[in-house]
Scaffold this motif. Structure first.
Motif, PDB file in Angstrom:
ATOM      1  N   HIS A  40       0.106  -7.568   2.988  1.00 32.80           N
ATOM      2  CA  HIS A  40       1.552  -7.361   3.539  1.00 32.80           C
ATOM      3  C   HIS A  40       2.451  -8.653   3.238  1.00 32.80           C
ATOM      4  O   HIS A  40       3.270  -8.498   2.774  1.00 32.80           O
ATOM      5  N   HIS A  72       0.824  -1.268  -0.019  1.00 34.50           N
ATOM      6  CA  HIS A  72       0.100   0.029  -0.211  1.00 34.50           C
ATOM      7  C   HIS A  72       0.848   1.197   0.013  1.00 34.50           C
ATOM      8  O   HIS A  72       2.085   1.392   0.492  1.00 34.50           O
ATOM      9  N   ASP A  75       2.858   2.359   3.111  1.00 37.82           N
ATOM     10  CA  ASP A  75       3.681   1.283   3.947  1.00 37.82           C
ATOM     11  C   ASP A  75       5.143   1.713   3.802  1.00 37.82           C
ATOM     12  O   ASP A  75       5.779   1.389   4.933  1.00 37.82           O
ATOM     13  N   TYR A 130       6.226  -4.005  10.908  1.00 34.80           N
ATOM     14  CA  TYR A 130       4.860  -4.256  11.061  1.00 34.80           C
ATOM     15  C   TYR A 130       4.799  -5.719  11.963  1.00 34.80           C
ATOM     16  O   TYR A 130       3.638  -5.883  12.277  1.00 34.80           O
TER      17      TYR A 130
HETATM   18 ZN   LIG Z   1      -0.223  -1.540   4.401  1.00 30.90          ZN
END
Ligand SMILES: [Zn+2]
Length: 271
Positions: free
Chosen positions: A115, A14, A17, A184
């Motif tokens: 992801h 995205h 990100d 993340y």
């Molecule tokens: Zn993302």
């Protein structure tokens, strides 16, 4: 037009990100004179706030702050990043065009399916891009329906583009190195990049996504939201910085072992 080669290409699911996981590293590389690029797999059309056009403008502004030489988004549907043959070809085509030495991928585990799927998709695309006998354009056009080929030809004519083959997409290329941005996911990194000097600019690159990070709720001042985001971003950067004895850092993982020439020059204090 084919793009000149990149030193580092960050691939993410995205828009925003990369700004959250490895933007400081990209800026640091640009400051060292490296050519960096960002490939977003989706265009953000499923976002609650704003639309794909807003997000494109914001992504361009963010790329400028990070001094990226190149940024594009593929047309993979937002929220539906799938590791299909067609998507692997699309990413492999970008890898042949941009010819990066290093590719940064998302870590292969995570909460958001886009992801972790982007991680595997990116890895397999890097492999495909190096296959000498793979004609990516031919493979892609046989995947796409006759209707969509006609539609894209019409769109190109409307845009005044010439229908010419992109020769770079014929030349095989495999990146030398693939590293994974792990921010993340809660996993111990194998190395971190000191982004103490890049931290403020990286934060501003994230704030360039105004449709996402301002007017969180109607009638509310944007500053509390911004302060909260900043506190979270700063806590993460400090945490990874502390691991290596610097103020702010971004975490990465490499699958390979590290190679050392001089043991007296290894960074990060043990005791
Ligand atoms: Zn993302």
């Amino acid at each position: 037009m084919s793009s000149p080669s990149l030193d580092v290409l960050a691939i993410a699911a995205h828009r925003d990100d990369v700004e959250q996981t490895c933007g400081g590293t990209l800026l640091k590389m640009a400051e060292l004179g490296r050519r960096t690029g960002i490939l977003d797999l989706t265009r953000g059309e499923m976002g609650t706030r704003g639309n794909a056009e807003d997000r494109q403008r914001e992504a361009e502004a963010a790329a400028k702050i990070l001094r990226a030489s190149w940024r594009e988004a593929l047309d993979i549907p937002d929220g539906r990043v799938e590791n299909t043959w067609e998507n692997r070809l699309k990413v492999a085509r970008v890898i042949r065009r941009t010819r990066p030495r290093v590719v940064i991928l998302p870590y292969w585990k995570g909460r958001h399916p886009d992801h972790y799927t982007a991680s595997k998709l990116g890895y397999e695309a890097c492999f495909l891009a190096g296959l000498a006998k793979l004609d990516i354009d031919r493979a892609l056009s046989s995947q796409q329906s006759a209707f969509s080929q006609v539609a894209s030809a019409v769109a190109s004519v409307v845009a005044g583009e010439q229908q010419k083959p992109d020769s770079a997409s014929f030349m095989p290329h495999r990146p030398f190195k693939i590293i994974y941005a792990t921010l993340y996911y809660d996993v111990r990194p194998t190395f971190v990049v000191d982004i103490t000097d890049q931290f403020e600019a990286r934060f501003e690159s994230l704030m360039a996504y105004k449709s996402q990070f301002s007017d969180q709720e109607a009638g509310k001042d944007i500053f509390p939201a911004r302060a909260e985001i900043r506190a979270r971003i700063e806590a993460m950067a400090r945490f990874y910085g502390m691991m290596a004895g610097v103020t702010y850092a971004e975490p990465f993982l490499q699958k390979e072992v590290g190679l050392v020439e001089d043991v007296t020059a290894i960074a990060v204090k043990s005791i």
